[in-house]
Design a protein around this motif. Structure first.
Motif, PDB file in Angstrom:
ATOM      1  N   ASP A   1      33.038  37.497  38.488  1.00 35.80           N
ATOM      2  CA  ASP A   1      32.944  38.107  39.813  1.00 35.80           C
ATOM      3  C   ASP A   1      33.434  37.171  40.914  1.00 35.80           C
ATOM      4  O   ASP A   1      33.972  37.627  41.920  1.00 35.80           O
ATOM      5  CB  ASP A   1      31.505  38.536  40.110  1.00 35.80           C
ATOM      6  CG  ASP A   1      31.042  39.689  39.228  1.00 35.80           C
ATOM      7  OD1 ASP A   1      31.885  40.390  38.630  1.00 35.80           O
ATOM      8  OD2 ASP A   1      29.805  39.881  39.125  1.00 35.80           O
ATOM      9  N   ALA A   2      33.258  35.874  40.729  1.00 36.22           N
ATOM     10  CA  ALA A   2      33.681  34.891  41.730  1.00 36.22           C
ATOM     11  C   ALA A   2      35.202  34.773  41.802  1.00 36.22           C
ATOM     12  O   ALA A   2      35.737  34.338  42.821  1.00 36.22           O
ATOM     13  CB  ALA A   2      33.068  33.521  41.425  1.00 36.22           C
ATOM     14  N   GLY A   3      35.890  35.146  40.752  1.00 39.15           N
ATOM     15  CA  GLY A   3      37.347  35.116  40.745  1.00 39.15           C
ATOM     16  C   GLY A   3      37.896  34.991  39.344  1.00 39.15           C
ATOM     17  O   GLY A   3      37.396  34.191  38.548  1.00 39.15           O
TER      18      GLY A   3
ATOM     19  N   MET B   1      40.073  28.122  34.249  1.00 39.40           N
ATOM     20  CA  MET B   1      40.290  28.662  35.591  1.00 39.40           C
ATOM     21  C   MET B   1      40.406  27.556  36.631  1.00 39.40           C
ATOM     22  O   MET B   1      41.051  27.752  37.664  1.00 39.40           O
ATOM     23  CB  MET B   1      39.173  29.636  35.977  1.00 39.40           C
ATOM     24  CG  MET B   1      39.279  30.999  35.341  1.00 39.40           C
ATOM     25  SD  MET B   1      40.820  31.894  35.728  1.00 39.40           S
ATOM     26  CE  MET B   1      40.674  32.169  37.486  1.00 39.40           C
ATOM     27  N   VAL B   2      39.816  26.409  36.369  1.00 37.74           N
ATOM     28  CA  VAL B   2      39.957  25.287  37.303  1.00 37.74           C
ATOM     29  C   VAL B   2      41.436  24.924  37.406  1.00 37.74           C
ATOM     30  O   VAL B   2      42.007  24.871  38.503  1.00 37.74           O
ATOM     31  CB  VAL B   2      39.108  24.075  36.850  1.00 37.74           C
ATOM     32  CG1 VAL B   2      39.429  22.850  37.693  1.00 37.74           C
ATOM     33  CG2 VAL B   2      37.625  24.403  36.908  1.00 37.74           C
ATOM     34  N   ALA B   3      42.074  24.689  36.272  1.00 38.74           N
ATOM     35  CA  ALA B   3      43.494  24.324  36.264  1.00 38.74           C
ATOM     36  C   ALA B   3      44.361  25.492  36.719  1.00 38.74           C
ATOM     37  O   ALA B   3      45.368  25.299  37.408  1.00 38.74           O
ATOM     38  CB  ALA B   3      43.908  23.861  34.866  1.00 38.74           C
TER      39      ALA B   3
ATOM     40  N   GLU C   1      41.841  36.992  41.566  1.00 34.52           N
ATOM     41  CA  GLU C   1      41.308  38.156  42.312  1.00 34.52           C
ATOM     42  C   GLU C   1      39.818  38.277  42.036  1.00 34.52           C
ATOM     43  O   GLU C   1      39.302  37.732  41.064  1.00 34.52           O
ATOM     44  CB  GLU C   1      42.042  39.437  41.925  1.00 34.52           C
ATOM     45  CG  GLU C   1      41.901  39.836  40.483  1.00 34.52           C
ATOM     46  CD  GLU C   1      42.719  41.071  40.129  1.00 34.52           C
ATOM     47  OE1 GLU C   1      42.339  41.736  39.160  1.00 34.52           O
ATOM     48  OE2 GLU C   1      43.732  41.363  40.795  1.00 34.52           O
ATOM     49  N   GLN C   2      39.147  39.021  42.926  1.00 32.38           N
ATOM     50  CA  GLN C   2      37.703  39.241  42.763  1.00 32.38           C
ATOM     51  C   GLN C   2      37.436  40.693  42.461  1.00 32.38           C
ATOM     52  O   GLN C   2      38.235  41.551  42.742  1.00 32.38           O
ATOM     53  CB  GLN C   2      36.952  38.837  44.013  1.00 32.38           C
ATOM     54  CG  GLN C   2      37.022  37.350  44.237  1.00 32.38           C
ATOM     55  CD  GLN C   2      36.227  36.915  45.455  1.00 32.38           C
ATOM     56  OE1 GLN C   2      35.993  37.680  46.363  1.00 32.38           O
ATOM     57  NE2 GLN C   2      35.829  35.667  45.456  1.00 32.38           N
TER      58      GLN C   2
END
Length: 107
Positions: A36-38, A95-97, A106-107
């Motif tokens: 949900d955060a992205g 997702m960090v990289a 997107e959210q």
């Protein structure tokens, strides 16, 4: 006994214009709040804990690129999927990289 070697791709190896190659499914195994955060557009969301009961939602004929927050859970998911005759690759850095590389979120 050690787990089998997991095929891994570094985010730097992905194409800047099309990070997920055509014909490949991006599988996000993070928890719902992380999703949900992205998340990456067009990713399929199956949290790691649900994978053993939801793996049937995936097509074994389609290569899978597995992503999580930083690469740990996705490596476990890719190893598990590969033992079940899927063609799964871990995305190192997660997702960090992905975000640091400027790929869409997107959210």
């Amino acid at each position: 006994m050690f787990p089998p070697q997991v095929p891994t791709t570094d985010v730097s190896e992905l194409d800047a214009e099309r990070p997920v190659p055509e014909g490949v499914v991006l599988l996000d195994v993070r928890e719902q709040d992380e999703w949900d955060a992205g998340h990456a557009p067009d990713a399929v969301h199956i949290p790691l804990g649900e994978l053993p009961v939801r793996w049937g939602e995936l097509d074994p004929e389609v290569p899978i690129l597995v992503i999580c927050h930083s690469g740990g859970r996705s490596a476990r998911a890719a190893a598990w999927l590969n033992q079940g005759d899927f063609d799964a690759t871990n995305l190192d850095g997660g997702m960090v990289a992905w975000s640091q590389r400027g790929f869409p979120v997107e959210q």
